[in-house]
Scaffold this active site. Structure first.
Site, PDB file in Angstrom:
ATOM      1  N   ARG A   1     -30.555  29.141  40.325  1.00  0.00           N
ATOM      2  CA  ARG A   1     -29.894  30.461  40.327  1.00  0.00           C
ATOM      3  C   ARG A   1     -28.379  30.347  40.421  1.00  0.00           C
ATOM      4  NH1 ARG A   1     -31.612  36.084  43.367  1.00  0.00           N
ATOM      5  NH2 ARG A   1     -29.749  37.205  42.740  1.00  0.00           N
TER       6      ARG A   1
ATOM      7  N   ASN B   1     -23.411  31.860  38.884  1.00  0.00           N
ATOM      8  CA  ASN B   1     -22.062  31.892  39.458  1.00  0.00           C
ATOM      9  C   ASN B   1     -21.002  31.337  38.513  1.00  0.00           C
ATOM     10  OD1 ASN B   1     -22.953  32.976  41.905  1.00  0.00           O
ATOM     11  ND2 ASN B   1     -23.534  30.945  42.654  1.00  0.00           N
TER      12      ASN B   1
ATOM     13  N   HIS C   1     -14.095  43.275  39.689  1.00  0.00           N
ATOM     14  CA  HIS C   1     -15.004  42.132  39.620  1.00  0.00           C
ATOM     15  C   HIS C   1     -15.163  41.603  38.182  1.00  0.00           C
ATOM     16  CE1 HIS C   1     -18.162  39.457  40.968  1.00  0.00           C
ATOM     17  NE2 HIS C   1     -18.946  39.898  40.001  1.00  0.00           N
TER      18      HIS C   1
HETATM   19  N1  LIG Z   1     -25.989  41.674  43.999  1.00  0.00           N
HETATM   20  C1  LIG Z   1     -25.681  41.018  42.915  1.00  0.00           C
HETATM   21  O1  LIG Z   1     -26.456  40.196  42.410  1.00  0.00           O
HETATM   22  C2  LIG Z   1     -24.380  41.286  42.238  1.00  0.00           C
HETATM   23  C3  LIG Z   1     -24.130  40.797  40.956  1.00  0.00           C
HETATM   24  C4  LIG Z   1     -22.925  41.102  40.340  1.00  0.00           C
HETATM   25  C5  LIG Z   1     -21.985  41.892  41.003  1.00  0.00           C
HETATM   26  N2  LIG Z   1     -22.251  42.336  42.267  1.00  0.00           N
HETATM   27  C6  LIG Z   1     -21.283  43.172  42.986  1.00  0.00           C
HETATM   28  O2  LIG Z   1     -21.092  44.374  42.268  1.00  0.00           O
HETATM   29  C7  LIG Z   1     -19.812  44.884  42.583  1.00  0.00           C
HETATM   30  C8  LIG Z   1     -19.126  45.320  41.309  1.00  0.00           C
HETATM   31  O3  LIG Z   1     -19.910  46.339  40.703  1.00  0.00           O
HETATM   32  P1  LIG Z   1     -19.238  47.526  39.874  1.00  0.00           P
HETATM   33  O4  LIG Z   1     -18.299  46.984  38.892  1.00  0.00           O
HETATM   34  O5  LIG Z   1     -20.332  48.411  39.444  1.00  0.00           O
HETATM   35  O6  LIG Z   1     -18.304  48.211  40.993  1.00  0.00           O
HETATM   36  P2  LIG Z   1     -18.344  49.649  41.663  1.00  0.00           P
HETATM   37  O7  LIG Z   1     -19.642  49.935  42.282  1.00  0.00           O
HETATM   38  O8  LIG Z   1     -17.134  49.714  42.524  1.00  0.00           O
HETATM   39  O9  LIG Z   1     -18.166  50.636  40.412  1.00  0.00           O
HETATM   40  C9  LIG Z   1     -16.945  50.626  39.682  1.00  0.00           C
HETATM   41  C10 LIG Z   1     -16.291  52.022  39.725  1.00  0.00           C
HETATM   42  O10 LIG Z   1     -17.008  52.891  38.868  1.00  0.00           O
HETATM   43  C11 LIG Z   1     -17.431  54.057  39.567  1.00  0.00           C
HETATM   44  N3  LIG Z   1     -18.691  54.452  38.945  1.00  0.00           N
HETATM   45  C12 LIG Z   1     -19.850  53.748  38.887  1.00  0.00           C
HETATM   46  N4  LIG Z   1     -20.734  54.371  38.114  1.00  0.00           N
HETATM   47  C13 LIG Z   1     -20.131  55.509  37.656  1.00  0.00           C
HETATM   48  C14 LIG Z   1     -20.526  56.555  36.782  1.00  0.00           C
HETATM   49  N5  LIG Z   1     -21.703  56.551  36.142  1.00  0.00           N
HETATM   50  N6  LIG Z   1     -19.659  57.560  36.580  1.00  0.00           N
HETATM   51  C15 LIG Z   1     -18.423  57.549  37.165  1.00  0.00           C
HETATM   52  N7  LIG Z   1     -17.982  56.575  37.963  1.00  0.00           N
HETATM   53  C16 LIG Z   1     -18.825  55.559  38.200  1.00  0.00           C
HETATM   54  C17 LIG Z   1     -17.490  53.641  41.005  1.00  0.00           C
HETATM   55  O11 LIG Z   1     -17.341  54.743  41.863  1.00  0.00           O
HETATM   56  C18 LIG Z   1     -16.311  52.679  41.098  1.00  0.00           C
HETATM   57  O12 LIG Z   1     -15.126  53.406  41.271  1.00  0.00           O
HETATM   58  C19 LIG Z   1     -19.073  43.786  43.314  1.00  0.00           C
HETATM   59  O13 LIG Z   1     -19.029  44.106  44.687  1.00  0.00           O
HETATM   60  C20 LIG Z   1     -19.921  42.559  43.087  1.00  0.00           C
HETATM   61  O14 LIG Z   1     -19.834  41.635  44.138  1.00  0.00           O
HETATM   62  C21 LIG Z   1     -23.413  42.055  42.879  1.00  0.00           C
HETATM   63 ZN   LIG Z   2     -20.626  38.903  39.224  1.00  0.00          ZN
END
Ligand SMILES: NC(=O)c1ccc[n+]([C@@H]2O[C@H](COP(=O)([O-])OP(=O)(O)OC[C@H]3O[C@@H](n4cnc5c(N)ncnc54)[C@H](O)[C@@H]3O)[C@@H](O)[C@H]2O)c1
Ligand SMILES: [Zn+2]
Length: 370
Positions: free
Chosen positions: A236, A240, A259
């Protein structure tokens, strides 16, 4: 599409949110549902989900967290679990995360820990969460010392992916999602990488067929890896790729680089590192850069913090305690390679990495004619 990835039901269909009450009743029956959304998503998708569940006779309450990576903290987790308790959520309750990766990680971690664990369902609303974060069961929050330093594996009962929800997502955030998809192509599937490069424009324009293909392939690739190694005992770790430097960029810029953009720059760096140490086939980095550029993602390292600062941040990452910092390296496009010590990430001395990062700061990335 309905698929199973690592014991999770994955439903992917345009408009599938309409079926949420029925799908919850089937895959995650609960006395009440705690719908968690961030402050941007709650008004547009969180509240409508609560209303939809109420209309179907299901008990649902909305919990709104503050939007953005700087709020993916233990403090936000504490506020959320206190609120769940105040509303009287029991062990027969279920958390429904409606949002991007930040919401999914934080709400998932609350579900993993509240009452020693309640069920969680992921309804991703960002492209990044649809192709990556909602799948695979990793949950967690950040510490001052680094990203995701507190967390738990807590696979969702159901992941409901409705690309129609992307209609309200800011355009930059669409590109961020493509970074993880490029990663899936780079580590496992060259044809997928080619397809992304050729179809990025259609994806960014929310073309339903293109979005369906993108999410399907990413679910297949990430789901396969997670299924073979659910708790990251080995393989897995390949997910990364781009994330050692990517996480360092996020931390060193106080999360002002999102991110997806950080992972884009991280993949450029880690492909260059692989080529510099002779592990990665020459030219691989350029191919990845081409795909990233087609997606509107950043490849230019010049505005980033000094390499020494990035390396310092990489060192505080939980995967790099002691010894040299480790990087997932490709043998060539679509193929990762184990390190000589049998691990999935390669130790590379800081001075080599610094040299490569300094090199990237001298060039603006891909030449325009390529
Ligand atoms: N758990 C895992 O396996 C895994 C894998 C990859 C990333 N992540 C994590 O995910 C995070 C990044 O995710 P992200 O890019 O979605 O960030 P996020 O959740 O901050 O969303 C990005 C922005 O878009 C907005 N948003 C989301 N959906 C929307 C919609 N439909 N309409 C309007 N606004 C919307 C949010 O409010 C935010 O401002 C990081 O913290 C990263 O570490 C986790
Ligand atoms: Zn990621």
């Amino acid at each position: 599409m309905t698929a199973r990835a690592a014991n999770t039901e994955v439903v992917l269909r345009w408009g599938s949110l309409a079926d949420l009450p029925e799908l919850l009743a089937h895959h995650a029956p609960a006395a009440r549902y705690a719908v968690v959304s961030d402050s941007n998503v709650a008004p547009v998708h969180g509240q409508p989900v609560v209303e939809r569940l109420a209309a179907a006779g299901q008990h649902a309450d909305l919990f709104t967290i503050r939007a953005g990576e700087p709020h993916k903290t233990t403090a936000a987790w504490a506020t959320l679990v206190e609120a769940l308790a105040a509303e009287g959520l029991g062990r027969d309750g279920c958390v429904v995360a409606v949002g991007g990766g930040v919401t999914g990680d934080l709400a998932g971690f609350a579900a993993a820990t509240y009452a020693r664990g309640v069920a969680v369902v992921q309804v991703p609303t960002s492209l990044l969460a649809m192709v990556d974060a909602s799948l695979g069961g990793k949950t967690g929050v950040d510490l001052a010392a680094g990203k995701n330093l507190v967390g738990a594996f807590h696979p969702p009962r159901l992941v409901l992916i409705d690309p129609q929800l992307l209609g309200t997502l800011p355009p930059d955030a669409m590109a961020d999602g493509l970074a993880e998809a490029v990663k899936h192509g780079a580590i496992a599937d060259t044809a997928y990488l080619d397809w992304i490069e050729a179809n990025a424009e259609a994806v960014l324009a929310h073309d339903p067929a293109a979005l369906h293909r993108l999410v399907t392939d990413s679910v297949r690739i990430k789901g396969g890896v997670v299924e073979r190694d659910p708790e990251e005992a080995g393989e897995r770790a390949v997910l990364n790729f781009g994330h050692t430097i990517g996480h360092a960029i996020e931390a060193a810029t106080d999360y002002s680089v999102g991110h997806g953009s950080a992972v884009s720059l991280g993949m450029v760096a880690e492909a260059a590192i692989g080529e510099a140490v002779g592990v990665t086939e020459a030219g691989t980095g350029r191919r990845i850069q081409r795909a990233l550029r087609a997606c509107g993602l950043p490849i230019d390292h010049r505005p980033l913090p000094e390499p020494k600062t990035l390396l310092q941040a990489a060192r505080t990452d939980k995967k790099n305690r002691g010894g040299a910092v480790r990087y997932v390296l490709l043998a060539r496009l679509g193929v990762t390679v184990k390190s000589p010590d049998g691990g999935w990430a390669h130790p590379v001395p800081d001075d080599r990495v610094e040299e490569v990062l300094n090199g990237l700061r001298r060039v603006p990335g891909l030449a325009p004619h390529v």
